[in-house]
Motif scaffolding. Structure first.
Motif, PDB file in Angstrom:
ATOM      1  N   ILE A   1       0.866  -1.181   0.000  1.00 36.55           N
ATOM      2  CA  ILE A   1       0.000   0.000   0.000  1.00 36.55           C
ATOM      3  C   ILE A   1       0.903   1.232   0.000  1.00 36.55           C
ATOM      4  O   ILE A   1       1.533   1.555   1.005  1.00 36.55           O
ATOM      5  CB  ILE A   1      -0.928  -0.009   1.223  1.00 36.55           C
ATOM      6  N   VAL A   2       0.967   1.903  -1.148  1.00 34.27           N
ATOM      7  CA  VAL A   2       1.902   3.013  -1.327  1.00 34.27           C
ATOM      8  C   VAL A   2       1.184   4.339  -1.085  1.00 34.27           C
ATOM      9  O   VAL A   2       0.099   4.582  -1.609  1.00 34.27           O
ATOM     10  CB  VAL A   2       2.500   3.003  -2.750  1.00 34.27           C
ATOM     11  N   PHE A   3       1.808   5.195  -0.288  1.00 39.49           N
ATOM     12  CA  PHE A   3       1.311   6.557  -0.086  1.00 39.49           C
ATOM     13  C   PHE A   3       2.520   7.468   0.053  1.00 39.49           C
ATOM     14  O   PHE A   3       3.667   6.998   0.071  1.00 39.49           O
ATOM     15  CB  PHE A   3       0.375   6.644   1.135  1.00 39.49           C
ATOM     16  N   ALA A   4       2.293   8.768   0.108  1.00 33.18           N
ATOM     17  CA  ALA A   4       3.401   9.722   0.099  1.00 33.18           C
ATOM     18  C   ALA A   4       2.978  11.014   0.781  1.00 33.18           C
ATOM     19  O   ALA A   4       1.783  11.238   1.009  1.00 33.18           O
ATOM     20  CB  ALA A   4       3.841  10.005  -1.344  1.00 33.18           C
ATOM     21  N   PRO A   5       3.941  11.890   1.109  1.00 29.90           N
ATOM     22  CA  PRO A   5       3.574  13.193   1.665  1.00 29.90           C
ATOM     23  C   PRO A   5       2.701  14.007   0.712  1.00 29.90           C
ATOM     24  O   PRO A   5       1.874  14.805   1.148  1.00 29.90           O
ATOM     25  CB  PRO A   5       4.934  13.867   1.895  1.00 29.90           C
ATOM     26  N   ALA A   6       2.912  13.826  -0.600  1.00 28.79           N
ATOM     27  CA  ALA A   6       2.085  14.488  -1.608  1.00 28.79           C
ATOM     28  C   ALA A   6       1.865  13.516  -2.755  1.00 28.79           C
ATOM     29  O   ALA A   6       2.823  12.911  -3.244  1.00 28.79           O
ATOM     30  CB  ALA A   6       2.759  15.761  -2.116  1.00 28.79           C
ATOM     31  N   PRO A   7       0.580  13.305  -3.156  1.00 31.28           N
ATOM     32  CA  PRO A   7      -0.633  13.894  -2.600  1.00 31.28           C
ATOM     33  C   PRO A   7      -0.863  13.451  -1.151  1.00 31.28           C
ATOM     34  O   PRO A   7      -0.415  12.370  -0.766  1.00 31.28           O
ATOM     35  CB  PRO A   7      -1.737  13.367  -3.517  1.00 31.28           C
ATOM     36  N   GLU A   8      -1.544  14.310  -0.398  1.00 32.76           N
ATOM     37  CA  GLU A   8      -1.740  14.071   1.026  1.00 32.76           C
ATOM     38  C   GLU A   8      -2.379  12.707   1.270  1.00 32.76           C
ATOM     39  O   GLU A   8      -3.393  12.369   0.674  1.00 32.76           O
ATOM     40  CB  GLU A   8      -2.627  15.168   1.613  1.00 32.76           C
ATOM     41  N   PRO A   9      -1.781  11.884   2.138  1.00 34.27           N
ATOM     42  CA  PRO A   9      -2.348  10.557   2.400  1.00 34.27           C
ATOM     43  C   PRO A   9      -3.596  10.642   3.268  1.00 34.27           C
ATOM     44  O   PRO A   9      -3.719  11.543   4.110  1.00 34.27           O
ATOM     45  CB  PRO A   9      -1.218   9.842   3.133  1.00 34.27           C
ATOM     46  N   HIS A  10      -4.516   9.728   3.050  1.00 34.07           N
ATOM     47  CA  HIS A  10      -5.763   9.684   3.817  1.00 34.07           C
ATOM     48  C   HIS A  10      -5.891   8.316   4.480  1.00 34.07           C
ATOM     49  O   HIS A  10      -5.814   7.280   3.811  1.00 34.07           O
ATOM     50  CB  HIS A  10      -6.963   9.951   2.917  1.00 34.07           C
ATOM     51  N   ALA A  11      -6.086   8.331   5.783  1.00 42.11           N
ATOM     52  CA  ALA A  11      -6.187   7.085   6.533  1.00 42.11           C
ATOM     53  C   ALA A  11      -7.329   6.219   6.022  1.00 42.11           C
ATOM     54  O   ALA A  11      -7.221   4.992   5.990  1.00 42.11           O
ATOM     55  CB  ALA A  11      -6.372   7.395   8.017  1.00 42.11           C
ATOM     56  N   ASN A  12      -8.415   6.849   5.610  1.00 39.40           N
ATOM     57  CA  ASN A  12      -9.568   6.077   5.152  1.00 39.40           C
ATOM     58  C   ASN A  12      -9.231   5.218   3.948  1.00 39.40           C
ATOM     59  O   ASN A  12      -9.661   4.060   3.855  1.00 39.40           O
ATOM     60  CB  ASN A  12     -10.735   7.011   4.833  1.00 39.40           C
ATOM     61  N   LEU A  13      -8.440   5.753   2.990  1.00 33.60           N
ATOM     62  CA  LEU A  13      -8.058   4.974   1.813  1.00 33.60           C
ATOM     63  C   LEU A  13      -7.112   3.846   2.202  1.00 33.60           C
ATOM     64  O   LEU A  13      -7.241   2.710   1.725  1.00 33.60           O
ATOM     65  CB  LEU A  13      -7.409   5.878   0.768  1.00 33.60           C
ATOM     66  N   ILE A  14      -6.165   4.134   3.082  1.00 27.66           N
ATOM     67  CA  ILE A  14      -5.258   3.085   3.559  1.00 27.66           C
ATOM     68  C   ILE A  14      -6.044   1.980   4.239  1.00 27.66           C
ATOM     69  O   ILE A  14      -5.816   0.785   4.009  1.00 27.66           O
ATOM     70  CB  ILE A  14      -4.210   3.684   4.515  1.00 27.66           C
ATOM     71  N   ASP A  15      -7.020   2.361   5.067  1.00 28.98           N
ATOM     72  CA  ASP A  15      -7.809   1.361   5.782  1.00 28.98           C
ATOM     73  C   ASP A  15      -8.672   0.543   4.836  1.00 28.98           C
ATOM     74  O   ASP A  15      -8.922  -0.642   5.083  1.00 28.98           O
ATOM     75  CB  ASP A  15      -8.679   2.047   6.841  1.00 28.98           C
ATOM     76  N   ARG A  16      -9.126   1.145   3.747  1.00 30.90           N
ATOM     77  CA  ARG A  16      -9.886   0.387   2.754  1.00 30.90           C
ATOM     78  C   ARG A  16      -9.013  -0.699   2.121  1.00 30.90           C
ATOM     79  O   ARG A  16      -9.448  -1.829   1.913  1.00 30.90           O
ATOM     80  CB  ARG A  16     -10.430   1.321   1.671  1.00 30.90           C
ATOM     81  N   TYR A  17      -7.775  -0.341   1.811  1.00 36.32           N
ATOM     82  CA  TYR A  17      -6.843  -1.336   1.279  1.00 36.32           C
ATOM     83  C   TYR A  17      -6.588  -2.440   2.294  1.00 36.32           C
ATOM     84  O   TYR A  17      -6.490  -3.619   1.946  1.00 36.32           O
ATOM     85  CB  TYR A  17      -5.523  -0.678   0.892  1.00 36.32           C
ATOM     86  N   LEU A  18      -6.462  -2.073   3.571  1.00 37.38           N
ATOM     87  CA  LEU A  18      -6.212  -3.068   4.607  1.00 37.38           C
ATOM     88  C   LEU A  18      -7.395  -4.019   4.754  1.00 37.38           C
ATOM     89  O   LEU A  18      -7.209  -5.228   4.949  1.00 37.38           O
ATOM     90  CB  LEU A  18      -5.909  -2.380   5.938  1.00 37.38           C
ATOM     91  N   VAL A  19      -8.604  -3.490   4.666  1.00 37.60           N
ATOM     92  CA  VAL A  19      -9.801  -4.347   4.711  1.00 37.60           C
ATOM     93  C   VAL A  19      -9.813  -5.286   3.509  1.00 37.60           C
ATOM     94  O   VAL A  19     -10.082  -6.489   3.633  1.00 37.60           O
ATOM     95  CB  VAL A  19     -11.083  -3.493   4.750  1.00 37.60           C
ATOM     96  N   ALA A  20      -9.506  -4.730   2.313  1.00 35.36           N
ATOM     97  CA  ALA A  20      -9.480  -5.551   1.097  1.00 35.36           C
ATOM     98  C   ALA A  20      -8.420  -6.639   1.209  1.00 35.36           C
ATOM     99  O   ALA A  20      -8.640  -7.784   0.784  1.00 35.36           O
ATOM    100  CB  ALA A  20      -9.219  -4.674  -0.119  1.00 35.36           C
ATOM    101  N   ALA A  21      -7.262  -6.304   1.764  1.00 32.92           N
ATOM    102  CA  ALA A  21      -6.185  -7.286   1.915  1.00 32.92           C
ATOM    103  C   ALA A  21      -6.597  -8.391   2.876  1.00 32.92           C
ATOM    104  O   ALA A  21      -6.376  -9.581   2.613  1.00 32.92           O
ATOM    105  CB  ALA A  21      -4.915  -6.596   2.411  1.00 32.92           C
ATOM    106  N   GLU A  22      -7.203  -8.023   3.998  1.00 30.46           N
ATOM    107  CA  GLU A  22      -7.659  -9.013   4.972  1.00 30.46           C
ATOM    108  C   GLU A  22      -8.721  -9.914   4.368  1.00 30.46           C
ATOM    109  O   GLU A  22      -8.704 -11.137   4.551  1.00 30.46           O
ATOM    110  CB  GLU A  22      -8.215  -8.295   6.214  1.00 30.46           C
ATOM    111  N   HIS A  23      -9.638  -9.313   3.615  1.00 25.12           N
ATOM    112  CA  HIS A  23     -10.716 -10.081   2.986  1.00 25.12           C
ATOM    113  C   HIS A  23     -10.162 -11.060   1.959  1.00 25.12           C
ATOM    114  O   HIS A  23     -10.701 -12.168   1.787  1.00 25.12           O
ATOM    115  CB  HIS A  23     -11.709  -9.115   2.329  1.00 25.12           C
TER     116      HIS A  23
END
Length: 343
Positions: free
Chosen positions: A131-153
């Protein structure tokens, strides 16, 4: 200037024209497939789908004299949709064109709903989702958590990767540190790298070796730059951030699989700004929030919505600091986005 809104009849006409074009293209492809199957096809052999282009795929031969070579192949009409990472049985035809005759069972598949809400596989047989994110564009916890839910599923191990670490400064450091602290406390593996300067790339390579990995994340976080740094001979096209929106510009148009010299594969997927979870249930979402595992089922009420109910175990854990407000906000946002019939 705002885009002109199309009326119902115009939308219908556009869809009709697109449908007719798709039907003509499918008819041409089926005719080509009949001609191929009517000729002399080679013996059945194993292959790996390394890219998908509409009704054709690129297949890397896994055995036989052509092992390691890449062939364009058509799909038989009775086959399910294939994605990058699929293992298949195929037969070589004339002029380097082959035919896929069977799909091997998948160990895992990463899926997301398309624009029409239909579940669409993104990659197959992946065992590590980066799950790749960066200082810009600004990272959003909600999108990261969606990926984590998808990965767990999907049963795929996640790795959180902060790219462009060289862009961390006094202004964005506090928010980034707070974001990462939540995931470190939960035990998620985290790496900070800079594809541009090379910092941390050896550690990333060591994590990827021996795995079939997929990079996911919103556009502009530098996934293509990471691929270029890990595999300099690939040189995928890199896009800048849009000056108008600050969002990333899409540079990868189809998921493609690359091999690492030391073993393991990487699937570079198209950048997406949102990751829909319309295909998962409320229980799936709760399972994706690993800190909830010992709390779910211990509320006073069996049908607790974890909102304002008395005796809610999640709310008590939030009050005690065992659940972070950032994660609770993500959980509520994801639950609110689910279709009502998945509750």
């Amino acid at each position: 200037m705002a885009k002109r809104q199309l009326n119902r009849r115009q939308n219908w006409r556009i869809e009709k024209i697109q449908g007719e074009r798709a039907a003509r293209a499918a008819k041409r492809e089926q005719q080509t497939l009949k001609e191929l199957e009517g000729g002399d096809l080679g013996p059945e052999q194993l292959g790996l789908v390394i890219a998908h282009f509409g009704v054709q795929v690129e297949v890397e031969a896994q055995d036989g004299e052509g092992a390691g070579q890449v062939f364009r192949c058509y799909l038989r009409a009775n086959l399910p949709a294939l994605v990058t990472g699929d293992r298949v049985v195929w037969r070589a035809g004339n002029q380097g064109i082959g035919v896929i005759v069977a799909q091997m069972p998948r160990n895992t598949e990463l899926c997301r709903p398309d624009s029409r809400g239909q579940l669409k596989p993104v990659a197959a047989n992946v065992d590590l989702i980066v799950i790749v994110f960066a200082p810009a564009p600004e990272p959003h916890a909600n999108l990261i958590d969606r990926y984590l839910v998808a990965a767990e599923h999907a049963g795929i191990h996640p790795l959180l990767l902060l790219n462009k670490a060289d862009l961390i400064n006094e202004e964005n450091a506090p928010a980034l540190n707070a974001l990462l602290a939540v995931y470190r406390q939960l035990g998620y593996p985290i790496l900070e790298v800079s594809a541009h300067h090379g910092d941390g790339m050896q550690q990333l390579q060591a994590r990827l070796d021996g795995h079939i990995s997929v990079f996911v994340g919103q556009s502009g976080v530098g996934k293509s730059s990471l691929v270029n740094s890990l595999l300099p001979e690939v040189q995928t096209r890199v896009g800048d951030l849009s000056e108008w929106s600050g969002q990333g510009t899409h540079t990868t148009t189809t998921a493609r699989l690359y091999h690492f010299p030391g073993g393991g594969e990487l699937i570079d997927s198209p950048g997406i700004r949102e990751f829909g979870l319309g295909h998962v249930s409320r229980a799936d979402v709760e399972a994706g929030f690993i800190e909830f595992n010992d709390l779910i089922g211990t509320c006073r009420f069996r049908d607790c919505k974890h909102d304002r109910e008395p005796g809610c175990a999640l709310l008590k854990a939030l009050e005690d600091g065992r659940v972070q407000q950032q994660r609770m906000n993500s959980y509520r946002s994801i639950i609110a986005s689910l279709p009502q019939d998945t509750y």
